[in-house]
Design a protein around this motif. Structure first.
Motif, mmCIF file in Angstrom:
data_model
loop_
_atom_site.group_PDB
_atom_site.id
_atom_site.type_symbol
_atom_site.label_atom_id
_atom_site.label_comp_id
_atom_site.label_asym_id
_atom_site.label_seq_id
_atom_site.Cartn_x
_atom_site.Cartn_y
_atom_site.Cartn_z
ATOM 1 N N LEU A 11 -11.415 5.511 6.203
ATOM 2 C CA LEU A 11 -10.074 4.952 6.044
ATOM 3 C C LEU A 11 -10.103 3.428 5.972
ATOM 4 O O LEU A 11 -10.911 2.786 6.639
ATOM 5 C CB LEU A 11 -9.184 5.389 7.209
ATOM 6 N N PRO A 12 -9.206 2.837 5.174
ATOM 7 C CA PRO A 12 -9.155 1.369 5.062
ATOM 8 C C PRO A 12 -8.544 0.735 6.313
ATOM 9 O O PRO A 12 -7.963 1.409 7.152
ATOM 10 C CB PRO A 12 -8.264 1.138 3.839
ATOM 11 N N LYS A 13 -8.676 -0.585 6.375
ATOM 12 C CA LYS A 13 -8.074 -1.341 7.476
ATOM 13 C C LYS A 13 -7.550 -2.640 6.914
ATOM 14 O O LYS A 13 -8.336 -3.441 6.413
ATOM 15 C CB LYS A 13 -9.115 -1.600 8.567
ATOM 16 N N PRO A 14 -6.254 -2.881 6.961
ATOM 17 C CA PRO A 14 -5.201 -1.997 7.478
ATOM 18 C C PRO A 14 -4.829 -0.916 6.464
ATOM 19 O O PRO A 14 -5.204 -0.996 5.297
ATOM 20 C CB PRO A 14 -4.030 -2.963 7.692
ATOM 21 N N ILE A 15 -4.083 0.075 6.942
ATOM 22 C CA ILE A 15 -3.585 1.139 6.071
ATOM 23 C C ILE A 15 -2.146 0.795 5.709
ATOM 24 O O ILE A 15 -1.249 0.888 6.546
ATOM 25 C CB ILE A 15 -3.652 2.509 6.780
ATOM 26 N N LEU A 16 -1.938 0.384 4.480
ATOM 27 C CA LEU A 16 -0.603 -0.048 4.054
ATOM 28 C C LEU A 16 0.336 1.133 3.844
ATOM 29 O O LEU A 16 1.544 1.015 4.053
ATOM 30 C CB LEU A 16 -0.706 -0.886 2.780
ATOM 31 N N ASN A 17 -0.227 2.253 3.420
ATOM 32 C CA ASN A 17 0.573 3.474 3.258
ATOM 33 C C ASN A 17 -0.296 4.661 3.605
ATOM 34 O O ASN A 17 -1.361 4.872 3.012
ATOM 35 C CB ASN A 17 1.104 3.603 1.832
ATOM 36 N N PHE A 18 0.137 5.442 4.580
ATOM 37 C CA PHE A 18 -0.627 6.592 5.064
ATOM 38 C C PHE A 18 -0.393 7.769 4.120
ATOM 39 O O PHE A 18 0.504 8.574 4.320
ATOM 40 C CB PHE A 18 -0.184 6.914 6.490
ATOM 41 N N SER A 19 -1.217 7.824 3.086
ATOM 42 C CA SER A 19 -1.032 8.813 2.025
ATOM 43 C C SER A 19 -1.395 10.219 2.504
ATOM 44 O O SER A 19 -2.055 10.398 3.533
ATOM 45 C CB SER A 19 -1.902 8.456 0.824
ATOM 46 N N GLU A 20 -1.003 11.206 1.717
ATOM 47 C CA GLU A 20 -1.319 12.599 2.040
ATOM 48 C C GLU A 20 -2.826 12.818 2.088
ATOM 49 O O GLU A 20 -3.324 13.572 2.923
ATOM 50 C CB GLU A 20 -0.680 13.531 0.994
ATOM 51 N N MET A 54 -5.058 10.615 3.036
ATOM 52 C CA MET A 54 -5.544 10.064 4.301
ATOM 53 C C MET A 54 -5.162 10.965 5.469
ATOM 54 O O MET A 54 -5.939 11.144 6.415
ATOM 55 C CB MET A 54 -4.980 8.657 4.514
ATOM 56 N N VAL A 55 -3.958 11.517 5.426
ATOM 57 C CA VAL A 55 -3.521 12.447 6.475
ATOM 58 C C VAL A 55 -4.472 13.636 6.534
ATOM 59 O O VAL A 55 -4.873 14.082 7.623
ATOM 60 C CB VAL A 55 -2.071 12.912 6.221
ATOM 61 N N THR A 56 -4.843 14.143 5.367
ATOM 62 C CA THR A 56 -5.758 15.291 5.298
ATOM 63 C C THR A 56 -7.134 14.922 5.841
ATOM 64 O O THR A 56 -7.768 15.717 6.546
ATOM 65 C CB THR A 56 -5.873 15.784 3.849
ATOM 66 N N ALA A 57 -7.599 13.696 5.534
ATOM 67 C CA ALA A 57 -8.900 13.244 6.046
ATOM 68 C C ALA A 57 -8.889 13.181 7.566
ATOM 69 O O ALA A 57 -9.844 13.621 8.227
ATOM 70 C CB ALA A 57 -9.239 11.879 5.455
ATOM 71 N N LEU A 58 -7.806 12.663 8.142
ATOM 72 C CA LEU A 58 -7.673 12.622 9.604
ATOM 73 C C LEU A 58 -7.643 14.030 10.178
ATOM 74 O O LEU A 58 -8.325 14.311 11.174
ATOM 75 C CB LEU A 58 -6.404 11.866 9.993
ATOM 76 N N LYS A 59 -6.893 14.897 9.563
ATOM 77 C CA LYS A 59 -6.784 16.280 10.071
ATOM 78 C C LYS A 59 -8.136 16.976 10.065
ATOM 79 O O LYS A 59 -8.480 17.698 11.006
ATOM 80 C CB LYS A 59 -5.785 17.081 9.249
ATOM 81 N N HIS A 60 -8.924 16.734 9.013
ATOM 82 C CA HIS A 60 -10.240 17.382 8.906
ATOM 83 C C HIS A 60 -11.140 16.952 10.071
ATOM 84 O O HIS A 60 -11.739 17.798 10.748
ATOM 85 C CB HIS A 60 -10.882 17.021 7.561
#
Length: 473
Positions: free
Chosen positions: A199-208, A210-216
């Motif tokens: 994931l990038p830093k900062p995250i300007l928009n928490f895209s779907e 990125m959400v899926t990557a976190l969930k995984h």
């Protein structure tokens, strides 16, 4: 001769470092880290680097340089580090000062033999650019530190005397909880580092995506460390430009948008963190005394409240009869009441800053004209400038804090008074002589500055031009 206290030296150093431009901060940190790894002596490395770390944390992009063992130790939880000791600490926020104390605790008591060897190996592998060997040494550091920290804290829980000693060493109950969180995060360091890399830093928009990557990564980690997996979304939340967007992940896990359902799921803590921050702001704003507030700080607080409120209500469906809905309404009510009370005095401040005085023998109903017998009162002018900047800043967020009607009314009263004052002041300027004329010219500039503070730059410029014409006439 007396030696200057270290606290004073650190303070002066922090002031100096804060003035450096970002490229100089990066260059200085990289050079210090390189020389420290090489074993160069004679420099107060830790003192300087501790002053640079908060500055480096605020920079965008990947941190350059050659990380030493301490930086490698902190990497898994670096996104969660905050400045200062947080007396009212919250989960997922670790004090930098506690981090330093934990590192010293590891070297002096928990890993007195292993840590020096690991530090030497990490420095050697870094200088040789041996990435596989470096990653292996860092992995051992994380695992060893996690095991040692958590075991020591668990032992202290069953021994009141040891617990007191440990709290004194690490910084009280808050420091002990920070240390426990450091141990917990280090126990899932591979997962934390994997997600940081994705994931990038900062995250300007928490895209779907990125959400899926976190969930995984979260689901994988939850299988073997259910209690520690919570720090993965906390890390992501710290990277978000819009913290309320973490609720997108919570929705994905809960399969709900309804706050009454989300507030009962295992990730409800993220909604609680956002609500708690809004409630803290509401308490802070509500305790200000009207007329004695720092309006600039107050406006920053109100903007933050409006931002969070708007974000939360956009991400989940808040029910008015639900617990979260009730808490948000109560906090908004406190902010609204405090702001309304504060801005109610602004017209009075304006009258003091731009005074009229009675002319003729008609009593209070008689004609008025600007009082230019005295020069503008600079203290009153500054107070009014703060009030006007506050009114202008409030205009874009007043609806989010429930003061749109009162805010518009106060602004209209201010603009009506300004318009009347300006017209009469121009008339006075045409006929005034001597000191009165000089004062009238100063008041023209003050009124123009007031327009500027309201965001009305064109009106300010028009008034200045009208003042120049009136002065020539």
């Amino acid at each position: 001769m007396t030696t200057e206290p270290q606290a004073s030296i650190r303070q002066k150093l922090a002031i100096y470092l804060a003035q450096l431009p970002p490229p100089a901060v990066i260059k200085l940190a990289s050079g210090l880290e390189r020389e420290k790894l090489r074993g160069t002596t004679g420099l107060p490395y830790e003192m300087i680097l501790s002053g640079l770390r908060p500055l480096l944390a605020g920079l965008r992009g990947e941190r350059p340089g050659m990380p030493d063992a301490l930086r490698q130790f902190c990497n898994p939880f670096e996104d969660l580090l905050v400045n200062g000791d947080d007396d009212g600490r919250s989960q997922g926020a670790i004090s930098r000062s506690t981090m330093v104390r934990v590192w010293e605790w590891l070297g002096e008591e928990l890993l007195p033999d292993a840590l020096p060897d690991l530090k030497e190996r990490i420095a050697d592998h870094t200088l040789k650019n041996d990435q596989p060997a470096l990653e292996a040494a860092v992995s051992v550091l994380h695992a060893s530190a996690a095991k040692a920290i958590l075991a020591a804290i668990e032992e202290a829980r069953g021994n009141p005397e040891k617990r007191k000693q440990l709290e004194r060493r690490i910084g009280g109950e808050g420091g002990l909880e920070d240390a426990r969180e450091i141990g917990a995060i280090l126990s899932i360091a591979p997962a934390m580092l994997k997600l940081q890399a994705e994931l990038p830093k900062p995250i300007l928009n928490f895209s779907e995506e990125m959400v899926t990557a976190l969930k995984h990564v979260y689901d994988e980690t939850h299988e073997y460390a259910p209690d520690e997996a919570i720090y993965l979304p906390f890390m992501v939340m710290r990277r978000l430009a819009e913290p309320s967007q973490i609720l997108r992940f919570v929705r994905k896990i809960a399969h709900q948008r309804n706050d009454m359902m989300i507030s009962r799921c295992e990730l409800a803590v993220f909604g609680e963190v956002l609500l708690a921050e809004m409630e803290d702001i509401a308490r802070r704003v509500d305790t200000q005394r009207p007329g004695h507030s720092d309006l600039e700080a107050m406006l920053l607080d109100i903007r933050r409240f409006a931002h969070l409120s708007k974000g939360v209500t956009a991400e989940i469906d808040l029910r008015r009869n639900g617990e979260w809905g009730q808490r948000l309404l109560a906090a908004r009510g406190r902010v609204s009441a405090a702001v309304s009370q504060e801005i109610s005095r602004f017209e009075t401040e304006l009258v003091r800053a731009l005074p009229f005085h009675q002319i003729g023998q008609y009593g209070r109903g008689g004609p008025m004209k600007p009082d230019v017998a005295k020069a503008p009162d600079r203290a009153r002018i500054e107070r009014m400038m703060s009030c006007l900047r506050f009114v202008n800043g409030l205009s874009t967020i007043c609806e989010s804090v429930g003061v749109q009607s009162h805010s518009r009314s106060i602004r209209q009263q201010i603009e009506t008074y300004l318009s009347s004052y300006e017209d009469r002041l121009l008339e006075e300027l045409r006929i005034a002589k001597g000191v009165a004329r000089s004062n009238a010219e100063e008041f023209i500039e003050v009124a123009a500055d007031f327009r500027g503070a309201l965001g009305e730059d064109k009106q300010a410029e028009v008034l200045r031009r009208r003042g120049q014409v009136a002065a020539r006439g």
